[in-house]
Design a protein around this motif. Structure first.
Motif, PDB file in Angstrom:
ATOM      1  N   SER A  20      -6.475 -25.487  52.825  1.00 16.40           N
ATOM      2  CA  SER A  20      -6.908 -24.935  51.400  1.00 16.40           C
ATOM      3  C   SER A  20      -5.678 -24.712  50.542  1.00 16.40           C
ATOM      4  O   SER A  20      -5.489 -25.262  49.302  1.00 16.40           O
ATOM      5  CB  SER A  20      -7.458 -23.674  51.574  1.00 16.40           C
ATOM      6  OG  SER A  20      -7.819 -22.980  50.247  1.00 16.40           O
ATOM      7  N   TRP A  70     -14.611 -32.829  47.068  1.00 14.14           N
ATOM      8  CA  TRP A  70     -15.816 -32.426  47.759  1.00 14.14           C
ATOM      9  C   TRP A  70     -16.060 -30.877  47.912  1.00 14.14           C
ATOM     10  O   TRP A  70     -17.141 -30.380  47.836  1.00 14.14           O
ATOM     11  CB  TRP A  70     -15.524 -32.942  49.264  1.00 14.14           C
ATOM     12  CG  TRP A  70     -16.020 -34.259  49.548  1.00 14.14           C
ATOM     13  CD1 TRP A  70     -15.174 -35.521  49.670  1.00 14.14           C
ATOM     14  CD2 TRP A  70     -17.201 -34.888  49.581  1.00 14.14           C
ATOM     15  NE1 TRP A  70     -15.831 -36.600  49.888  1.00 14.14           N
ATOM     16  CE2 TRP A  70     -17.198 -36.247  49.632  1.00 14.14           C
ATOM     17  CE3 TRP A  70     -18.520 -34.199  49.586  1.00 14.14           C
ATOM     18  CZ2 TRP A  70     -18.463 -37.207  49.914  1.00 14.14           C
ATOM     19  CZ3 TRP A  70     -19.712 -34.997  49.651  1.00 14.14           C
ATOM     20  CH2 TRP A  70     -19.513 -36.367  49.843  1.00 14.14           C
ATOM     21  N   GLU A  71     -14.791 -30.106  47.907  1.00  8.37           N
ATOM     22  CA  GLU A  71     -15.067 -28.815  47.805  1.00  8.37           C
ATOM     23  C   GLU A  71     -15.696 -28.290  46.728  1.00  8.37           C
ATOM     24  O   GLU A  71     -16.487 -27.380  46.532  1.00  8.37           O
ATOM     25  CB  GLU A  71     -13.568 -27.991  48.043  1.00  8.37           C
ATOM     26  CG  GLU A  71     -13.659 -26.582  48.025  1.00  8.37           C
ATOM     27  CD  GLU A  71     -12.038 -26.179  48.400  1.00  8.37           C
ATOM     28  OE1 GLU A  71     -12.258 -24.827  48.441  1.00  8.37           O
ATOM     29  OE2 GLU A  71     -11.271 -26.756  48.580  1.00  8.37           O
ATOM     30  N   VAL A  72     -15.111 -28.790  45.491  1.00 11.37           N
ATOM     31  CA  VAL A  72     -15.667 -28.258  44.247  1.00 11.37           C
ATOM     32  C   VAL A  72     -17.218 -28.772  44.005  1.00 11.37           C
ATOM     33  O   VAL A  72     -17.896 -27.966  43.304  1.00 11.37           O
ATOM     34  CB  VAL A  72     -14.665 -28.665  43.195  1.00 11.37           C
ATOM     35  CG1 VAL A  72     -15.294 -28.265  41.552  1.00 11.37           C
ATOM     36  CG2 VAL A  72     -13.239 -28.329  43.200  1.00 11.37           C
ATOM     37  N   THR A  73     -17.401 -29.910  44.272  1.00  7.33           N
ATOM     38  CA  THR A  73     -18.386 -30.320  44.067  1.00  7.33           C
ATOM     39  C   THR A  73     -19.756 -29.673  44.751  1.00  7.33           C
ATOM     40  O   THR A  73     -20.830 -29.639  44.664  1.00  7.33           O
ATOM     41  CB  THR A  73     -18.826 -32.070  44.496  1.00  7.33           C
ATOM     42  OG1 THR A  73     -17.859 -32.677  43.702  1.00  7.33           O
ATOM     43  CG2 THR A  73     -20.360 -32.658  44.162  1.00  7.33           C
ATOM     44  N   GLY A  74     -19.188 -29.259  45.967  1.00  9.55           N
ATOM     45  CA  GLY A  74     -20.136 -28.612  47.029  1.00  9.55           C
ATOM     46  C   GLY A  74     -20.628 -27.368  46.316  1.00  9.55           C
ATOM     47  O   GLY A  74     -21.549 -26.778  47.080  1.00  9.55           O
ATOM     48  N   THR A  75     -19.910 -26.710  45.275  1.00  5.37           N
ATOM     49  CA  THR A  75     -20.493 -25.525  44.777  1.00  5.37           C
ATOM     50  C   THR A  75     -21.374 -25.571  43.804  1.00  5.37           C
ATOM     51  O   THR A  75     -22.154 -24.601  43.076  1.00  5.37           O
ATOM     52  CB  THR A  75     -19.137 -24.596  44.024  1.00  5.37           C
ATOM     53  OG1 THR A  75     -18.780 -25.676  43.111  1.00  5.37           O
ATOM     54  CG2 THR A  75     -18.139 -24.660  44.923  1.00  5.37           C
ATOM     55  N   LEU A  76     -21.796 -26.946  43.377  1.00  4.07           N
ATOM     56  CA  LEU A  76     -22.635 -27.330  42.224  1.00  4.07           C
ATOM     57  C   LEU A  76     -24.139 -27.431  42.673  1.00  4.07           C
ATOM     58  O   LEU A  76     -25.138 -27.522  41.810  1.00  4.07           O
ATOM     59  CB  LEU A  76     -22.143 -28.431  41.422  1.00  4.07           C
ATOM     60  CG  LEU A  76     -20.674 -28.143  40.845  1.00  4.07           C
ATOM     61  CD1 LEU A  76     -20.109 -29.428  40.234  1.00  4.07           C
ATOM     62  CD2 LEU A  76     -20.923 -27.203  39.528  1.00  4.07           C
ATOM     63  N   ASP A  77     -24.421 -27.734  43.994  1.00  2.00           N
ATOM     64  CA  ASP A  77     -25.804 -28.017  44.067  1.00  2.00           C
ATOM     65  C   ASP A  77     -26.209 -29.078  43.510  1.00  2.00           C
ATOM     66  O   ASP A  77     -27.570 -28.992  42.751  1.00  2.00           O
ATOM     67  CB  ASP A  77     -26.834 -26.684  44.150  1.00  2.00           C
ATOM     68  CG  ASP A  77     -26.372 -25.801  45.254  1.00  2.00           C
ATOM     69  OD1 ASP A  77     -26.278 -26.293  46.141  1.00  2.00           O
ATOM     70  OD2 ASP A  77     -26.623 -24.439  45.182  1.00  2.00           O
ATOM     71  N   ARG A 104     -21.911 -27.825  33.587  1.00  8.87           N
ATOM     72  CA  ARG A 104     -21.196 -27.052  34.954  1.00  8.87           C
ATOM     73  C   ARG A 104     -20.334 -27.879  35.645  1.00  8.87           C
ATOM     74  O   ARG A 104     -19.254 -27.426  35.993  1.00  8.87           O
ATOM     75  CB  ARG A 104     -22.233 -26.452  35.903  1.00  8.87           C
ATOM     76  CG  ARG A 104     -23.109 -25.381  35.202  1.00  8.87           C
ATOM     77  CD  ARG A 104     -23.994 -24.677  36.268  1.00  8.87           C
ATOM     78  NE  ARG A 104     -25.043 -25.533  36.664  1.00  8.87           N
ATOM     79  CZ  ARG A 104     -25.230 -26.085  37.765  1.00  8.87           C
ATOM     80  NH1 ARG A 104     -24.501 -25.769  38.828  1.00  8.87           N
ATOM     81  NH2 ARG A 104     -26.321 -26.702  38.122  1.00  8.87           N
ATOM     82  N   GLN A 105     -20.574 -28.952  35.768  1.00  9.25           N
ATOM     83  CA  GLN A 105     -19.630 -30.103  36.307  1.00  9.25           C
ATOM     84  C   GLN A 105     -18.113 -30.273  35.612  1.00  9.25           C
ATOM     85  O   GLN A 105     -17.181 -29.998  36.181  1.00  9.25           O
ATOM     86  CB  GLN A 105     -19.981 -31.467  36.471  1.00  9.25           C
ATOM     87  CG  GLN A 105     -21.295 -31.582  37.754  1.00  9.25           C
ATOM     88  CD  GLN A 105     -21.730 -32.926  37.431  1.00  9.25           C
ATOM     89  OE1 GLN A 105     -22.261 -33.662  36.658  1.00  9.25           O
ATOM     90  NE2 GLN A 105     -21.964 -33.419  38.892  1.00  9.25           N
ATOM     91  N   VAL A 108     -16.029 -26.712  35.935  1.00 10.00           N
ATOM     92  CA  VAL A 108     -15.422 -26.617  37.037  1.00 10.00           C
ATOM     93  C   VAL A 108     -14.504 -27.527  37.548  1.00 10.00           C
ATOM     94  O   VAL A 108     -13.435 -27.233  38.454  1.00 10.00           O
ATOM     95  CB  VAL A 108     -16.328 -26.017  38.459  1.00 10.00           C
ATOM     96  CG1 VAL A 108     -17.283 -25.029  37.822  1.00 10.00           C
ATOM     97  CG2 VAL A 108     -17.227 -27.151  38.643  1.00 10.00           C
TER      98      VAL A 108
END
Length: 200
Positions: A20, A70-77, A104-105, A108
């Motif tokens: 991280s 991947w980490e950021v995209t994972g927060t967007l559902d 939102r994409q 963030v």
């Protein structure tokens, strides 16, 4: 009887924390110095983590960039939102949900998208990723429009082309970053334009 351990071990938590920290430092440097201009050595200095540890954890810059995305995209559902948009009885509401997801994409992860575009010009692995990402986006847009075909004023292929054009990062950059549109204004404009251009 031994108690079964639940969750990550201390060593696993340390490894995750290290990854991280590397990703956070790399994201800052990619955004300020560019993907090409950022070296593993610079990331190591910024994260205060030895370069060999970075290579061991990720293997190289492209893997770090993938991990960030991947980490950021994972927060967007994303998949759930697409499914919910398709399920809307009113096609206009579905397009409004799609516009909200796009907003939102960019909100963030516009910096990550911008970095990906730069990296794809010089890194074959990232270029391949970009092709996959764009193909997946096009399939999602196509599924959405095929689901509301009776309400469209254009053929699906033409609608997909319009859809893809309206959500380009360059459009977002021009309106929001260069002309200082509030994010709500961008989202409303995108939703209204999709509705006007595509539906009855």
């Amino acid at each position: 009887m031994a108690v079964k351990r639940e969750g990550p071990t201390h060593r696993q938590r340390q490894a995750l924390a290290t990854k991280s920290a590397i990703a956070a430092a790399a994201r800052r440097l990619f955004a300020t110095q560019g993907y090409v201009g950022t070296t593993i050595t610079a990331i190591a200095e910024a994260a205060d983590i030895p370069a060999p540890t970075i290579y061991s954890a990720f293997g190289g810059k492209s893997a770090i960039l993938r991990a960030i995305a991947w980490e950021v995209t994972g927060t967007l559902d994303v998949d759930r939102t697409h499914a919910e948009a398709l399920a809307q009885p009113d096609p206009h509401d579905g397009l409004r949900m799609a516009a909200n997801l796009q907003r939102r994409q960019y909100e963030v992860m516009y910096d990550v998208i911008d970095i990906y575009q730069e990296a794809a010009r010089t890194d074959p692995d990232i270029a391949a990723d970009m092709q996959t990402i764009l193909a997946n986006r096009e399939r999602a847009f196509r599924r959405h429009l095929e689901a509301i075909t009776p309400h469209l004023t254009v053929e699906v292929d033409e609608g997909v082309a319009i859809y893809q054009t309206l959500v380009l990062p360059e459009v977002y950059r021009t309106l929001v970053l260069e002309h200082a549109w509030p994010l709500n204004q961008y989202e409303t404009w995108l939703a209204n334009t999709l509705i006007t251009q595509l539906t009855r």
